[in-house]
Write an enzyme that holds these catalytic residues in place. Structure first.
Site, PDB file in Angstrom:
ATOM      1  N   ASN A   1      13.003  36.869  54.334  1.00  6.19           N
ATOM      2  CA  ASN A   1      13.906  37.083  53.208  1.00  6.19           C
ATOM      3  C   ASN A   1      13.020  37.462  52.032  1.00  6.19           C
ATOM      4  OD1 ASN A   1      15.782  37.012  51.196  1.00  6.19           O
ATOM      5  ND2 ASN A   1      16.574  34.969  51.686  1.00  6.19           N
TER       6      ASN A   1
ATOM      7  N   ARG B   1      16.540  39.809  56.239  1.00  5.39           N
ATOM      8  CA  ARG B   1      17.813  39.685  55.527  1.00  5.39           C
ATOM      9  C   ARG B   1      17.914  40.863  54.551  1.00  5.39           C
ATOM     10  NH1 ARG B   1      19.490  35.881  50.571  1.00  5.39           N
ATOM     11  NH2 ARG B   1      21.660  36.489  50.565  1.00  5.39           N
TER      12      ARG B   1
ATOM     13  N   HIS C   1      27.212  36.725  51.698  1.00  6.56           N
ATOM     14  CA  HIS C   1      27.075  35.454  52.431  1.00  6.56           C
ATOM     15  C   HIS C   1      27.618  35.567  53.853  1.00  6.56           C
ATOM     16  CE1 HIS C   1      27.300  33.000  48.416  1.00  6.56           C
ATOM     17  NE2 HIS C   1      26.037  33.205  48.755  1.00  6.56           N
TER      18      HIS C   1
ATOM     19  N   ARG D   1      26.967  32.173  37.561  1.00  2.00           N
ATOM     20  CA  ARG D   1      27.828  33.368  37.517  1.00  2.00           C
ATOM     21  C   ARG D   1      29.272  32.962  37.243  1.00  2.00           C
ATOM     22  NH1 ARG D   1      26.071  35.314  43.290  1.00  2.00           N
ATOM     23  NH2 ARG D   1      23.920  34.673  43.011  1.00  2.00           N
TER      24      ARG D   1
ATOM     25  N   GLU E   1      21.355  30.065  57.855  1.00  2.00           N
ATOM     26  CA  GLU E   1      21.381  31.527  57.777  1.00  2.00           C
ATOM     27  C   GLU E   1      20.193  32.140  58.515  1.00  2.00           C
ATOM     28  OE1 GLU E   1      22.240  30.881  53.456  1.00  2.00           O
ATOM     29  OE2 GLU E   1      23.122  32.858  53.655  1.00  2.00           O
TER      30      GLU E   1
END
Ligand code: ADP
Length: 409
Positions: free
Chosen positions: A7, A93, A182, A243, A386
């Protein structure tokens, strides 16, 4: 053989190394502050008996390619990969796959070019992901590399869920639409929920809630994503750490006029200075729960807003799906914060969604079932993985590629 999951951020590389036969985790690590005067590499090697050996090293690392070479230069007693020939494949990713990628793909020049073309849709993430891919191809030239996209799982959404009510030409010309993110996490917990319930995923309708620093909800019908709360970018939808999530689109224009704030500052405000942090000054949920317990009104308001928004999405996605087999909580908050799970489901008894306090507070390893006895809808907390999902998808792509070439794996 080993599978490496990468990642890559603009100044960091996170990695996890799996044994390809059983996907046990052999090591993980983070190289941060790439390009600064001193970078830091933290590496954890996991022993078979549950032991962890952590190594921290510091050095100047100019770029991602040097970064991979530095990671590989670990002392032999803590390194997990001593020879690139041990690597079956590398899974990367990649945040934005646009409409081009509905599933993971073997990386070649054309795939790299398409990820590059998608940079306008993900200006922060895709360039950083590409840096990692380019560097890994340099350092591991013979090793197959696979791109796994955050957006891919949501490509099954129907047009009425992904088209915004803007002039249609903006979709056709500028690709303005909901993509959702996601995806790897929503898919992982959906598969785990199906295994836990004991039915094929294709028989199940689920509402999955990934609540980490970023947060998103997904409506999953018969195993396929049919709607999700994040939009063209990860800014839309739920209240997140920093956010804002859903907002009247007129607000940024109003703020521009009222405060004369430059566009860049406004974008940063919505992405980095809003959400939980915007309301109570803090974005870490553990801290907010403590502040709220001490009676701090803005922390209490932040919690209220956070859970209210999630509850609205649960209701909306219940309406979308018609029948719901399970509501699944995941991500750092969804997995660990029992009071948040309870609040999000409060008052949803009429939909069959309930939380049993005793079950909700229990410790668990992978899956926790928390609905009241006899309730028609299961409510689950599931630990997301993940990286593991990316590792599994990487191996699946490699096996398919080998079959396509007529080789036996
Ligand atoms: P990221 O999206 O960066 O991967 P995580 O999924 O790790 O983040 O989620 C981070 C969030 O999870 C933080 O707000 C953190 O406070 C919260 N969190 C982690 N553990 C707990 C806990 N035990 N109780 C409440 N919140 C928690």
């Amino acid at each position: 053989m080993k599978v490496v999951v990468i990642n890559s951020g603009s100044s960091s590389v996170k990695y996890e190394v799996f044994e390809s036969s059983d996907f046990s985790v052999l090591s993980s690590g983070l190289l941060e502050r790439i390009g600064e005067s001193e970078s830091q590499h933290t590496h954890r090697a996991y022993g078979p008996s549950g032991t962890t050996k952590e190594t921290v090293r510091r050095a100047r690392v100019a770029n991602h390619e040097e970064g991979f070479r530095f990671i590989l230069s670990m002392p032999a007693n803590s390194a997990v990969i001593t020879n690139p020939a041990e690597i079956l494949g590398i899974g990367h990713r990649v945040v934005h796959g646009g409409e081009a990628f509905q599933e993971p793909v073997l990386i070649d020049e054309k795939v790299m070019e398409t990820i590059r073309e998608l940079i306008p849709l993900a200006p922060l993430h895709n360039p950083a992901n590409l840096l990692g891919i380019e560097a890994a191809r340099q350092v591991f030239p013979g090793v197959p590399q696979v791109a796994v996209f955050d957006t891919a799982f949501h490509q099954s959404m129907p047009p009425h869920a992904f088209i915004y009510a803007l002039p249609y030409s903006l979709y056709a010309l500028h690709h303005v639409r909901r993509y959702g993110f996601h995806g790897t996490s929503h898919l992982w917990v959906a598969k785990k929920a199906a295994a836990h319930i004991g039915k094929p995923l294709t028989f199940l309708n689920l509402i999955t809630l990934h609540l980490g620093n970023g947060a998103s909800a997904a409506a999953i019908r018969q195993g396929r994503s049919v709607d999700t709360s994040m939009g063209m970018t990860p800014l839309e939808g739920l209240v997140m750490g920093t956010r804002c999530g859903d907002l009247d689109p007129a607000v940024p224009f109003y703020l521009r006029r009222a405060t004369k704030m430059p566009e860049r500052d406004l974008e940063a405000l919505l992405n980095k200075g809003s959400g939980l942090k915007g309301i109570c000054g803090v974005n870490d949920m553990r801290e907010i729960l403590q502040m709220a317990n001490r009676g701090e009104p803005l922390a209490q308001l932040a919690l209220e807003l956070y859970c209210y928004r999630i509850k609205k999405y649960i209701g909306a996605y219940f309406a979308v799906l018609g029948r719901v087999d399970a509501v699944v909580f995941t991500g750092g908050i969804g997995e660990n914060a029992a009071p948040i799970r309870k609040r999000c489901c409060h008052g949803l008894e009429a939909l069959g969604i309930t939380v049993d306090d005793g079950k909700n507070e229990k410790d668990y390893v992978e899956v926790l079932e928390i609905q009241r006895d006899g309730a028609p809808v299961k409510v689950l907390a599931i630990r997301t993985k993940e990286e593991r999902e990316i590792a599994e998808q990487t191996v699946a792509v490699l096996l398919r590629a080998q079959e396509g070439e007529g080789k036996t794996p």
